[in-house]
Design an enzyme around this catalytic site. Structure first.
Site, PDB file in Angstrom:
ATOM      1  N   TYR A   4     -57.680  45.552   3.967  1.00  0.00           N
ATOM      2  CA  TYR A   4     -56.789  46.518   3.327  1.00  0.00           C
ATOM      3  C   TYR A   4     -57.206  47.944   3.711  1.00  0.00           C
ATOM      4  O   TYR A   4     -58.223  48.463   3.251  1.00  0.00           O
ATOM      5  CB  TYR A   4     -56.807  46.369   1.795  1.00  0.00           C
ATOM      6  CG  TYR A   4     -56.326  45.025   1.274  1.00  0.00           C
ATOM      7  CD1 TYR A   4     -55.593  44.144   2.066  1.00  0.00           C
ATOM      8  CD2 TYR A   4     -56.586  44.635  -0.038  1.00  0.00           C
ATOM      9  CE1 TYR A   4     -55.150  42.914   1.581  1.00  0.00           C
ATOM     10  CE2 TYR A   4     -56.138  43.416  -0.536  1.00  0.00           C
ATOM     11  CZ  TYR A   4     -55.430  42.561   0.282  1.00  0.00           C
ATOM     12  OH  TYR A   4     -54.995  41.349  -0.213  1.00  0.00           O
TER      13      TYR A   4
HETATM   14  P1  NAP Z   1     -47.007  42.853  -6.720  1.00  0.00           P
HETATM   15  O1  NAP Z   1     -48.248  43.137  -7.456  1.00  0.00           O
HETATM   16  O2  NAP Z   1     -46.192  41.694  -7.141  1.00  0.00           O
HETATM   17  O3  NAP Z   1     -46.040  44.128  -6.735  1.00  0.00           O
HETATM   18  C1  NAP Z   1     -46.503  45.427  -6.523  1.00  0.00           C
HETATM   19  C2  NAP Z   1     -45.305  46.369  -6.691  1.00  0.00           C
HETATM   20  O4  NAP Z   1     -44.785  46.248  -8.014  1.00  0.00           O
HETATM   21  C3  NAP Z   1     -45.662  47.821  -6.500  1.00  0.00           C
HETATM   22  O5  NAP Z   1     -44.546  48.432  -5.848  1.00  0.00           O
HETATM   23  C4  NAP Z   1     -45.792  48.357  -7.915  1.00  0.00           C
HETATM   24  O6  NAP Z   1     -45.417  49.714  -8.004  1.00  0.00           O
HETATM   25  C5  NAP Z   1     -44.794  47.518  -8.661  1.00  0.00           C
HETATM   26  N1  NAP Z   1     -45.172  47.280 -10.050  1.00  0.00           N
HETATM   27  C6  NAP Z   1     -46.415  46.975 -10.528  1.00  0.00           C
HETATM   28  N2  NAP Z   1     -46.381  46.809 -11.856  1.00  0.00           N
HETATM   29  C7  NAP Z   1     -45.099  47.012 -12.239  1.00  0.00           C
HETATM   30  C8  NAP Z   1     -44.436  46.989 -13.499  1.00  0.00           C
HETATM   31  N3  NAP Z   1     -45.094  46.712 -14.628  1.00  0.00           N
HETATM   32  N4  NAP Z   1     -43.103  47.262 -13.522  1.00  0.00           N
HETATM   33  C9  NAP Z   1     -42.423  47.522 -12.382  1.00  0.00           C
HETATM   34  N5  NAP Z   1     -42.995  47.554 -11.162  1.00  0.00           N
HETATM   35  C10 NAP Z   1     -44.329  47.304 -11.091  1.00  0.00           C
HETATM   36  O7  NAP Z   1     -47.264  42.641  -5.176  1.00  0.00           O
HETATM   37  P2  NAP Z   1     -48.487  42.847  -4.164  1.00  0.00           P
HETATM   38  O8  NAP Z   1     -49.032  44.220  -4.239  1.00  0.00           O
HETATM   39  O9  NAP Z   1     -47.974  42.324  -2.865  1.00  0.00           O
HETATM   40  O10 NAP Z   1     -49.584  41.798  -4.640  1.00  0.00           O
HETATM   41  C11 NAP Z   1     -50.582  42.136  -5.564  1.00  0.00           C
HETATM   42  C12 NAP Z   1     -51.951  42.075  -4.937  1.00  0.00           C
HETATM   43  O11 NAP Z   1     -52.205  40.783  -4.402  1.00  0.00           O
HETATM   44  C13 NAP Z   1     -52.160  43.008  -3.736  1.00  0.00           C
HETATM   45  O12 NAP Z   1     -52.341  44.346  -4.149  1.00  0.00           O
HETATM   46  C14 NAP Z   1     -53.368  42.387  -3.113  1.00  0.00           C
HETATM   47  O13 NAP Z   1     -54.555  42.763  -3.785  1.00  0.00           O
HETATM   48  C15 NAP Z   1     -53.084  40.889  -3.306  1.00  0.00           C
HETATM   49  N6  NAP Z   1     -52.454  40.257  -2.125  1.00  0.00           N
HETATM   50  C16 NAP Z   1     -53.129  39.251  -1.518  1.00  0.00           C
HETATM   51  C17 NAP Z   1     -52.590  38.644  -0.386  1.00  0.00           C
HETATM   52  C18 NAP Z   1     -53.343  37.554   0.305  1.00  0.00           C
HETATM   53  O14 NAP Z   1     -52.972  37.206   1.432  1.00  0.00           O
HETATM   54  N7  NAP Z   1     -54.353  36.988  -0.314  1.00  0.00           N
HETATM   55  C19 NAP Z   1     -51.332  39.050   0.094  1.00  0.00           C
HETATM   56  C20 NAP Z   1     -50.651  40.054  -0.582  1.00  0.00           C
HETATM   57  C21 NAP Z   1     -51.217  40.645  -1.704  1.00  0.00           C
HETATM   58  P3  NAP Z   1     -46.501  50.921  -8.113  1.00  0.00           P
HETATM   59  O15 NAP Z   1     -47.622  50.601  -7.158  1.00  0.00           O
HETATM   60  O16 NAP Z   1     -45.696  52.121  -7.747  1.00  0.00           O
HETATM   61  O17 NAP Z   1     -46.984  51.003  -9.529  1.00  0.00           O
END
Ligand code: NAP
Length: 260
Positions: A34
């Site tokens: 990341y």
């Molecule tokens: P996510 O957490 O499902 O979604 C993040 C998005 O949702 C951001 O745009 C955020 O906006 C918004 N958000 C967060 N809380 C919210 C709420 N309460 N209401 C409305 N919108 C909200 O998706 P992700 O970031 O892809 O996944 C989460 C984490 O999983 C990543 O950060 C990473 O650490 C991990 N990950 C792991 C892998 C893997 O291959 N192992 C792959 C992808 C992700 P803001 O940021 O503007 O608040």
């Protein structure tokens, strides 16, 4: 280990991460990949006020670093960027071309050296999970971290059962993803209104309804992190779970575990 944790990609905000920790989301997920280590550095800055024991820090290495020596070096780099001397859990980020036997042996060596407290996997289908587990001599697999949300529920029929049978945690990444569907969304809105929380908190509570399930939403906005923290205390009734089940039905998987 808090059931609702915090993701850190795209790059997180230090102050929002701190707010999340103060609200009980002390389980933080990062990875060497990341921002080429920048996410780990920001997490390192964010956690300085807190005692190490109060945190659960997870990082991941890329498959090309899964050799015995490569793993030692990758782990040292992650620890240096995070400013800590052990990881609570260290994950193979995805299968890639990793020689799983060598990778698992390398992770066990890190465990033995006290650099990591547990070892886990990410984006692994059950057949890869079996192969990885077979490469372990002394430890078990602590978790499989997979894409799991209201629009992608196929892990419930594949990776979740493997985790249950193998005493591993099942960790949902991208937990807030879901199809745009006004009728389905109105189900979340109704339930959220009953509990005085957001639709996202309801979605998260649904995803972690199984006792071995965890979720790591990522939020940069303070309002978002506060909304997500509320999911940690939210218990849905059987009737509410059934309504969400019907609004966002699980589908059959064809092929491998999807990745984000
Ligand atoms: P996510 O957490 O499902 O979604 C993040 C998005 O949702 C951001 O745009 C955020 O906006 C918004 N958000 C967060 N809380 C919210 C709420 N309460 N209401 C409305 N919108 C909200 O998706 P992700 O970031 O892809 O996944 C989460 C984490 O999983 C990543 O950060 C990473 O650490 C991990 N990950 C792991 C892998 C893997 O291959 N192992 C792959 C992808 C992700 P803001 O940021 O503007 O608040």
């Amino acid at each position: 280990m808090p059931v609702i944790g915090q993701g850190t990609w795209p790059l997180p905000d230090r102050n929002t991460l701190r707010r999340g920790i103060e609200l009980g989301m002390a389980h933080i997920d990062t990875a060497e990949m990341y921002g080429d280590g920048r996410s780990e550095e920001i997490v390192g800055e964010a956690i300085t006020p807190y005692s190490r024991e109060s945190l659960f820090i997870v990082s991941k290495f890329v498959p090309s670093n899964g050799t015995r020596d490569g793993l030692q070096r990758a782990c040292e780099r992650s620890l240096r960027r995070l400013g800590i001397d052990y990881l609570d859990c260290y994950l193979l980020h995805w299968r890639g071309n990793a020689d799983l036997a060598e990778t698992m042996a390398g992770m066990e060596a890190l465990l033995h050296a006290g650099k990591i407290r547990s070892l886990g996997l990410s984006n692994l289908d059950p057949w890869d999970l079996r192969e990885a587990a077979a490469g372990l001599r002394h430890a078990g697999v602590a978790c499989d971290q997979v894409l799991y949300n209201l629009g992608e529920r196929t892990p419930e029929a594949h990776e979740l059962p493997w985790c249950r049978e193998n005493d591993a945690a099942f960790v949902a990444y991208t937990p807030l993803g879901r199809p745009r569907n006004r009728a389905a969304e109105s189900v979340l809105t109704d339930i959220a209104g009953e509990h005085g929380v957001t639709n996202e908190a309801v979605a998260l509570a649904f995803l972690v309804r199984d006792p071995i399930a965890f979720a790591i939403p990522k939020a940069n906005a303070l309002a978002h992190v506060e909304a997500n923290a509320a999911a940690g205390d939210l218990v849905l009734s059987e009737a509410e779970i059934e309504r969400i089940n019907a609004a966002y039905p699980a589908r059959k998987r064809s092929g491998s575990l999807p990745m984000n």
